[in-house]
Design a protein around this motif. Sequence first.
Motif, PDB file in Angstrom:
ATOM      1  N   ILE A   1       0.836  -1.205   0.000  1.00  0.00           N
ATOM      2  CA  ILE A   1       0.000   0.000   0.000  1.00  0.00           C
ATOM      3  C   ILE A   1       0.868   1.250   0.000  1.00  0.00           C
ATOM      4  O   ILE A   1       0.551   2.252  -0.653  1.00  0.00           O
ATOM      5  CB  ILE A   1      -0.955  -0.014   1.215  1.00  0.00           C
ATOM      6  CG1 ILE A   1      -1.941  -1.182   1.094  1.00  0.00           C
ATOM      7  CG2 ILE A   1      -1.712   1.314   1.326  1.00  0.00           C
ATOM      8  CD1 ILE A   1      -2.844  -1.366   2.300  1.00  0.00           C
ATOM      9  N   GLY A   2       2.001   1.202   0.717  1.00  0.00           N
ATOM     10  CA  GLY A   2       2.889   2.353   0.791  1.00  0.00           C
ATOM     11  C   GLY A   2       3.497   2.736  -0.547  1.00  0.00           C
ATOM     12  O   GLY A   2       3.938   3.881  -0.724  1.00  0.00           O
TER      13      GLY A   2
ATOM     14  N   VAL B   1       0.010   7.875  -0.612  1.00  0.00           N
ATOM     15  CA  VAL B   1      -0.082   7.262   0.712  1.00  0.00           C
ATOM     16  C   VAL B   1       1.024   7.806   1.600  1.00  0.00           C
ATOM     17  O   VAL B   1       2.205   7.698   1.276  1.00  0.00           O
ATOM     18  CB  VAL B   1       0.014   5.730   0.631  1.00  0.00           C
ATOM     19  CG1 VAL B   1       0.098   5.127   2.034  1.00  0.00           C
ATOM     20  CG2 VAL B   1      -1.190   5.165  -0.112  1.00  0.00           C
TER      21      VAL B   1
ATOM     22  N   VAL C   1       0.381   4.030   6.722  1.00  0.00           N
ATOM     23  CA  VAL C   1      -0.570   2.924   6.619  1.00  0.00           C
ATOM     24  C   VAL C   1      -0.333   1.958   7.762  1.00  0.00           C
ATOM     25  O   VAL C   1       0.799   1.757   8.210  1.00  0.00           O
ATOM     26  CB  VAL C   1      -0.433   2.194   5.258  1.00  0.00           C
ATOM     27  CG1 VAL C   1       0.990   1.697   5.047  1.00  0.00           C
ATOM     28  CG2 VAL C   1      -1.433   1.048   5.148  1.00  0.00           C
TER      29      VAL C   1
ATOM     30  N   VAL D   1      -5.421   3.939   6.229  1.00  0.00           N
ATOM     31  CA  VAL D   1      -4.517   4.665   5.339  1.00  0.00           C
ATOM     32  C   VAL D   1      -4.653   6.173   5.557  1.00  0.00           C
ATOM     33  O   VAL D   1      -5.761   6.712   5.537  1.00  0.00           O
ATOM     34  CB  VAL D   1      -4.793   4.319   3.864  1.00  0.00           C
ATOM     35  CG1 VAL D   1      -3.871   5.118   2.945  1.00  0.00           C
ATOM     36  CG2 VAL D   1      -4.630   2.822   3.625  1.00  0.00           C
TER      37      VAL D   1
ATOM     38  N   PRO E   1      -3.650   9.642   3.805  1.00  0.00           N
ATOM     39  CA  PRO E   1      -3.138  10.179   2.536  1.00  0.00           C
ATOM     40  C   PRO E   1      -2.317  11.445   2.740  1.00  0.00           C
ATOM     41  O   PRO E   1      -2.415  12.114   3.776  1.00  0.00           O
ATOM     42  CB  PRO E   1      -4.418  10.497   1.765  1.00  0.00           C
ATOM     43  CG  PRO E   1      -5.421  10.843   2.837  1.00  0.00           C
ATOM     44  CD  PRO E   1      -5.049  10.012   4.046  1.00  0.00           C
TER      45      PRO E   1
ATOM     46  N   LEU F   1      -7.309   9.812  -2.609  1.00  0.00           N
ATOM     47  CA  LEU F   1      -7.248   8.373  -2.390  1.00  0.00           C
ATOM     48  C   LEU F   1      -8.625   7.848  -2.007  1.00  0.00           C
ATOM     49  O   LEU F   1      -9.332   8.474  -1.205  1.00  0.00           O
ATOM     50  CB  LEU F   1      -6.263   8.042  -1.264  1.00  0.00           C
ATOM     51  CG  LEU F   1      -4.793   7.805  -1.606  1.00  0.00           C
ATOM     52  CD1 LEU F   1      -4.039   7.410  -0.340  1.00  0.00           C
ATOM     53  CD2 LEU F   1      -4.629   6.741  -2.663  1.00  0.00           C
TER      54      LEU F   1
ATOM     55  N   VAL G   1      -7.094   1.767  -3.266  1.00  0.00           N
ATOM     56  CA  VAL G   1      -6.132   1.026  -2.448  1.00  0.00           C
ATOM     57  C   VAL G   1      -6.312  -0.475  -2.646  1.00  0.00           C
ATOM     58  O   VAL G   1      -5.333  -1.222  -2.829  1.00  0.00           O
ATOM     59  CB  VAL G   1      -6.289   1.404  -0.961  1.00  0.00           C
ATOM     60  CG1 VAL G   1      -5.390   0.523  -0.092  1.00  0.00           C
ATOM     61  CG2 VAL G   1      -5.959   2.875  -0.742  1.00  0.00           C
TER      62      VAL G   1
ATOM     63  N   ILE H   1      -9.896   5.253   4.987  1.00  0.00           N
ATOM     64  CA  ILE H   1      -9.088   6.451   4.771  1.00  0.00           C
ATOM     65  C   ILE H   1      -9.292   7.370   5.971  1.00  0.00           C
ATOM     66  O   ILE H   1     -10.425   7.729   6.295  1.00  0.00           O
ATOM     67  CB  ILE H   1      -9.484   7.174   3.470  1.00  0.00           C
ATOM     68  CG1 ILE H   1      -9.442   6.201   2.281  1.00  0.00           C
ATOM     69  CG2 ILE H   1      -8.564   8.364   3.224  1.00  0.00           C
ATOM     70  CD1 ILE H   1      -8.075   5.640   1.972  1.00  0.00           C
TER      71      ILE H   1
END
Length: 485
Positions: free
Chosen positions: A403-404, A409, A412, A430, A432, A438, A443, A462
């Motif tokens: 995800i990073g 991002v 996370v 996450v 942002p 995002l 994601v 998020i």
Amino acid sequence: MQPGYLPRVLAQRFGDAPAIRDDATQMSFVELDRKVTAVAAQFRDQGVTRGDVVAVMLPNRSELVVSIFAAWYLGAAATPINPNFTHDEAAHQINDAGAALVVNSSSESPSGGRQTISVDDLRTSGDGTELDPVDLADDDLALVIYTSGSTGRPKGVMITHANTTAMSRTMAETMAMTAEDHCLLVLPLFHANALMVSLLTPLQVGAQLTIMPGFNAQEFYDAVEHLRPTYFSAVPTIYALLLTKAEGRRPDMSSLRFAVCGAAPATRELLAAAEEFFDVPILEGYGLTEATCASSINPIDGPRKPGTVGPALPGQRIRIVDDSLQDVPTGQTGEVLITGPVVMAGYLNMPEATAETIVDGWVRTGDLGRLDEDGYLSIVDRLKDMIIRGGENIYPKEIENAIGSLPGVLEVAVVGRPDDVMGEVPVAFVVPYPDAELTPEAVIDHCREHLTRVKVPVHVEITPELPKNPVGKIDKPGLRASFAA
């Protein structure tokens, strides 16, 4: 024995060279020794003696450092306390450590019945009676540092003067530290990272230390431009804030020689962005309080491998073992074990917990990792953070890394959520970058491209920020507890 970081030794070596400054004061090494001597005499008058523990509950300021050194002059240990603790949290640490004296922001004791000195009442000069530091033995207790308590009540980690000597000397050698260096301290001094990397390491080579009362991005940039430090040590969250709170500012950071990142895992993307912004090497390392502070770090001179936390520091050894504590082949994942002169003396008043953690002189870290052919360590995850989904082991850090790598991002965290069918399923939180667009769907789509199906989070939230513990680590136990709530 007089450890090389004691102010008396430093005053004899470095004299009137600048030692410590904060918002209110600036001291040379000679002035630091005088102040420590005065406060040590004050502690002695309050009955503090060899083998006692002095609790210091102060925010980052020079008096916190002076109080720790004063305890050492008498052969006592110090236990630094988070000044933001509640009454109950502070009382637990004070009582568990059996503190003979508390230094506090006020004269009111956080724990009833304990002798307490207000920071404003600390002596600033002597009464004409000279006090010499006692001779310290290697196994004399220097610090009792309490763990963050993510697995229950905080435990007091007993750090000896042999531990602190080995750690600070090793860090000075590894970072090629000289008297020309200048550390800007931004981490809280109740944590091993700040005490070892930012306090004892620079002082013992005659370098100077500037103590910031807390972290603020704009104040940090102001301090770098005005005071011209050569390095600082921080956690990933601080690097993320420095990148996002710059607000278009391009401060002059040319005085910096390097920076250190530790205490929690950082994504490759964050480290790369930080190195580009600061234009200096960011040395990611790894360690834990039970091994005094650091056990590996990417070298300042030599290959730095992104995604790893470097090779073992000189004098230490790292092993990767299976459930039976047998070594696994190079490249395979297992629990990280550490040995060397930095291994703690044990947990205070907890022999059973000590025996579980230290096995044949090796610290069981509870972290999963692997070593490559060059001895560089990669941390896979916390053993206790591992998610078991339908019988399959999932490492949250692998999902976090995936995800990073998605643009936008900032931070996370992935934790396991109880599931009636699968046992546990991964859920991602996450944060942002400002103005990044995002969505949870974006994601999840990104995860599907980079991860097998079982590792894809079932839910993505998020959020503007992630909960942190006092040291700045993401509070994963808190996130998991939110599911129960």
